[in-house]
Design an enzyme around this catalytic site. Structure first.
Site, PDB file in Angstrom:
ATOM      1  N   LYS A  92     -22.425 -37.257 -21.232  1.00  0.00           N
ATOM      2  CA  LYS A  92     -21.392 -37.565 -22.224  1.00  0.00           C
ATOM      3  C   LYS A  92     -20.377 -38.484 -21.599  1.00  0.00           C
ATOM      4  O   LYS A  92     -20.145 -38.440 -20.392  1.00  0.00           O
ATOM      5  CB  LYS A  92     -20.686 -36.272 -22.673  1.00  0.00           C
ATOM      6  CG  LYS A  92     -19.940 -36.426 -23.967  1.00  0.00           C
ATOM      7  CD  LYS A  92     -20.904 -36.297 -25.115  1.00  0.00           C
ATOM      8  CE  LYS A  92     -20.267 -36.326 -26.455  1.00  0.00           C
ATOM      9  NZ  LYS A  92     -21.198 -35.801 -27.470  1.00  0.00           N
TER      10      LYS A  92
HETATM   11  N1  GLU Z   1     -22.762 -38.138 -29.894  1.00  0.00           N
HETATM   12  C1  GLU Z   1     -23.850 -37.508 -30.585  1.00  0.00           C
HETATM   13  C2  GLU Z   1     -23.971 -36.049 -30.189  1.00  0.00           C
HETATM   14  O1  GLU Z   1     -23.038 -35.442 -29.753  1.00  0.00           O
HETATM   15  C3  GLU Z   1     -25.142 -38.294 -30.455  1.00  0.00           C
HETATM   16  C4  GLU Z   1     -25.674 -38.417 -29.074  1.00  0.00           C
HETATM   17  C5  GLU Z   1     -26.854 -39.354 -28.952  1.00  0.00           C
HETATM   18  O2  GLU Z   1     -27.337 -39.847 -29.974  1.00  0.00           O
HETATM   19  O3  GLU Z   1     -27.269 -39.595 -27.819  1.00  0.00           O
HETATM   20  O4  GLU Z   1     -24.978 -35.429 -30.363  1.00  0.00           O
END
Ligand code: GLU
Length: 461
Positions: A92
């Protein structure tokens, strides 16, 4: 929440700790000259688990971004990917910034600089670390990131796969923007196919006519509420936004409110509904399904006991605190956990990544072949029809519908639906197969941690 689940598992203490901890967090502080002076920004990219690579997870832009939050969200990505069988580890990123304070050109400069700092350390890389949109970012930012990576890696044939959630004209995939909201819809449809689970929440029937309150009409909340009301007959009786909440027992037109927010900057003043300045009180209103689709920690120790919804689906990441989770569980409220509920986004990200690596749009090879085969069947049916002198005939639109081969969007939806169904079934089966597994969240952790552990064991760890 992790601890509750691992306590029920038979992992060696060493492996348990290995899975729990976040492998690495990189903090970057960089300066960008804007409006005549130098501004310093702080950003993070955290890698929770590299049991599979690349690692995957969004990049959020918000003032509340901090190391703890990014690490927790990276861990959630590990389990989310394991649960829906997307072949990624968890990561993240975050940038401490209020995106509304900067204009588009400034945001582009800031984003490109952030992307440069991450890419030069392989923290953006098609085979190592693949970001995506999250709170405060969207396809525009992903297009800048992809372009920045490409400038730095001019000979990388797989450059487009360095980030997902890109616009369709820049290597994106159909259906990614609405994927998380669509996933919430598919998750609820699957829940309503499980009578035992519905019984636990005290709900009967189908989604049709269910009264829904949604918090946050951003990308996820807007699409979830729109699809549920337009396609499944749900009644959206409450919408909570930053500047207050709207309530109407008759149902609210999601599309109209969405347009109102775009024009007025908030929900205040929207006609034919009751406006409440303290929107959070609507989280406590009577309804069948509550969809928190905004920030984390919105249902906490102080309001959890007052929440009346028998079913909560966590469209946001971490909207229910651990303390609130316990209060709600004891009350008999069923929570469809974030790890599963909002996994539609990363699922379609996975499809986009595969598309980028295969350098071909889904359906391109087989669509017309599929149509040609269908045409054969239709021709045969028509011949029989003639032979039987039209005593039998096809329903009017059957021919047109059956003839058409699947395009990319249909294939994405089919893949997403299949993923959401399968993951729910795994989670629900775990819930009911063990007496010590009290809820869907623990079940989701058990399924996910089991997969991560198996992958570490296979590596000899
Ligand atoms: N930010 C989104 C999540 O928390 C998508 C993450 C992604 O597509 O890699 O799942």
């Amino acid at each position: 929440m992790f601890n509750r689940a691992v306590a029920l598992m038979d992992l060696s203490p060493g492996l348990e700790e290995k899975i729990r901890v976040c492998n690495a967090t990189y903090t970057v502080r960089f300066g960008v000259r804007l409006r005549g002076s130098l501004h310093t920004f702080t950003g993070y990219r955290s890698v929770h688990s590299e049991h599979m690579e690349p690692v995957k997870g969004g990049i959020r832009y918000a003032m509340g971004v901090n190391q703890d939050e990014v690490e927790a969200l990276a861990a959630l990505m590990t389990y989310k990917c394991a649960l829906v069988e997307a072949p990624f580890g968890g990561s993240k990123g975050g940038l401490r910034i209020d995106p509304r304070e900067w204009d588009e050109h400034e945001l582009e400069q800031i984003t490109r600089r952030f992307a440069y700092e991450l890419a030069k350390r392989d923290l953006i890389h098609p085979s190592q670390n693949v970001p995506a949109p999250d709170m405060g970012t969207g396809e525009r930012e992903m297009a800048w990131i992809a372009d920045q990576y490409r400038r730095m890696n001019t000979t990388d044939i797989n450059a487009a796969a360095c980030v997902t959630g890109k616009p369709t004209n820049a290597g994106g995939i159909q259906g990614r923007t609405e994927a998380t909201g669509r996933g919430v819809q598919y998750a609820l449809r699957e829940f309503f196919r499980h009578p035992e689970d519905m019984k636990a929440a005290g709900l009967t029937g189908t989604l049709d006519g269910k009264r829904v309150i949604v918090q946050g009409l951003g990308n996820v909340g807007y699409h979830a509420a729109k699809f549920l009301s337009e396609e499944d007959g749900c009644k959206i009786i409450g919408i909570i936004e930053r500047d207050g909440g709207l309530f109407s027992e008759d149902g609210i037109d999601v599309e109209a409110v969405h347009k109102w927010i775009a024009a007025h900057g908030g929900v205040k003043g929207y006609p034919s509904t009751t406006y409440q300045e303290n929107g959070a009180t609507l989280l406590e209103a009577a309804c069948d399904i509550l969809i928190p689709a905004a920030l984390e920690g919105v249902i906490h120790m102080d309001n959890a006991a007052k929440v009346k919804a028998p079913l909560i689906i966590e469209a946001a990441n971490g909207p229910v605190t651990a303390g609130a989770d316990e209060i709600l569980r004891k009350k008999g409220c069923v929570i469809i956990p974030d790890m599963y509920a909002n996994a539609g986004g990363v699922t379609v990200s996975y499809f986009e990544w595969v598309k980028n690596l295969s350098h071909i749009r889904f359906g391109r090879m087989q669509r017309r072949a599929e149509e040609a085969r269908n045409e054969l069947i239709i021709a045969e049916l028509e011949r029989l029809d003639d032979m039987l002198e039209h005593r039998w005939s096809m329903t009017p639109d059957f021919k047109a519908k059956y003839l058409r081969g699947s395009d990319e969007l249909e294939l994405v939806r089919s893949g997403l639906d299949d993923t959401m169904r399968k993951a729910y079934q795994d989670m629900s089966a775990m819930w009911h197969s063990r007496d010590d597994c009290e809820d869907l969240r623990t079940a989701a952790y058990l399924v996910a941690i089991d997969k991560v552990a198996a992958s570490y064991r296979a590596k000899g760890l």
